[in-house]
Design a protein around this motif. Structure first.
Motif, short mmCIF file in Angstrom:
data_model
loop_
_atom_site.label_atom_id
_atom_site.label_comp_id
_atom_site.label_asym_id
_atom_site.label_seq_id
_atom_site.Cartn_x
_atom_site.Cartn_y
_atom_site.Cartn_z
N GLY A 278 0.84 -1.19 0.00
CA GLY A 278 0.00 0.00 0.00
C GLY A 278 0.87 1.23 0.00
N GLY A 279 0.33 2.28 0.52
CA GLY A 279 1.05 3.54 0.57
C GLY A 279 0.45 4.54 -0.39
N GLN A 280 1.11 5.67 -0.45
CA GLN A 280 0.58 6.78 -1.22
C GLN A 280 1.08 6.80 -2.65
OE1 GLN A 280 1.86 9.94 1.63
NE2 GLN A 280 -0.28 10.50 1.40
N THR A 281 0.34 7.53 -3.47
CA THR A 281 0.80 7.81 -4.82
C THR A 281 1.64 9.07 -4.80
OG1 THR A 281 -1.10 9.20 -5.38
CG2 THR A 281 -1.33 6.82 -5.76
N ALA A 282 2.39 9.30 -5.85
CA ALA A 282 3.25 10.49 -5.92
C ALA A 282 2.44 11.79 -5.97
CB ALA A 282 4.15 10.40 -7.16
N GLN A 283 1.16 11.71 -6.33
CA GLN A 283 0.31 12.89 -6.45
C GLN A 283 -0.47 13.21 -5.16
OE1 GLN A 283 -0.01 10.20 -8.62
NE2 GLN A 283 1.40 11.04 -10.13
N VAL B 229 4.54 10.44 6.32
CA VAL B 229 5.89 9.90 6.52
C VAL B 229 5.99 9.29 7.91
CG1 VAL B 229 6.98 11.52 4.90
CG2 VAL B 229 6.82 12.11 7.32
N THR B 230 6.94 8.39 8.07
CA THR B 230 7.17 7.77 9.37
C THR B 230 8.29 8.48 10.14
OG1 THR B 230 8.68 6.17 8.39
CG2 THR B 230 6.35 5.52 8.59
N THR B 231 8.80 9.55 9.60
CA THR B 231 9.91 10.28 10.21
C THR B 231 9.40 11.52 10.95
OG1 THR B 231 10.21 11.50 8.13
CG2 THR B 231 11.56 9.53 8.46
N ALA C 132 0.54 17.38 5.75
CA ALA C 132 1.46 16.29 6.07
C ALA C 132 1.03 15.61 7.36
CB ALA C 132 2.89 16.83 6.22
N VAL C 133 1.41 14.34 7.46
CA VAL C 133 1.28 13.60 8.71
C VAL C 133 2.67 13.05 9.00
CG1 VAL C 133 0.24 11.64 9.91
CG2 VAL C 133 -1.13 12.98 8.29
#
Length: 121
Positions: free
Chosen positions: A8-13, A19-21, A91-92
């Motif tokens: 899974g995860g996000q698309t570039a758009q 982020v996990t940072t 952002a998260v």
């Protein structure tokens, strides 16, 4: 099953970066909005329970359960992003997943992190 069933995860758009940072290279945090989360609880259907039970006797990956967990995590993350967007974040930061059993009838998956506004340096 194709590769799309295992991740899974996000698309570039994506309009809300997850982020996990603690920070994002090349960006500064201009506002911390606070904690946001996305939660879902899924039950397993009888067919997958029986199939998983049989498969566990001979070993190997439980592909049906893997696919269900991927779908569940993706749904929790989508809800996390919706919450962040609704609160004005782009952002998260420090996104994490928490997974637990829910009253022996399903799996609870929570995606959580810190909603923030970031801007390029």
């Amino acid at each position: 099953m194709g590769i799309e069933n295992y991740g899974g995860g996000q698309t570039a758009q994506a309009d809300v970066l997850v982020v996990t940072t603690n920070d994002v290279p090349g960006h500064q945090v201009t506002q911390v909005i606070g904690e946001v989360f996305g939660l879902t609880v899924r039950s397993r259907h009888l067919g997958s329970q029986i199939g998983a039970g049989l498969k566990s006797m001979i070993g190997g990956e439980l592909k049906g359960l893997t696919k269900t967990l991927v779908e569940t995590r993706n749904q929790a993350m989508e809800r996390l992003v919706e919450q962040a967007r609704a609160r004005g974040a782009n952002a998260v930061l420090m996104m994490r997943f928490d997974v637990s059993e829910a009253a022996d009838v399903g799996t609870e998956v929570c995606a959580y992190g810190t909603a923030a506004v970031i801007s390029k340096l």
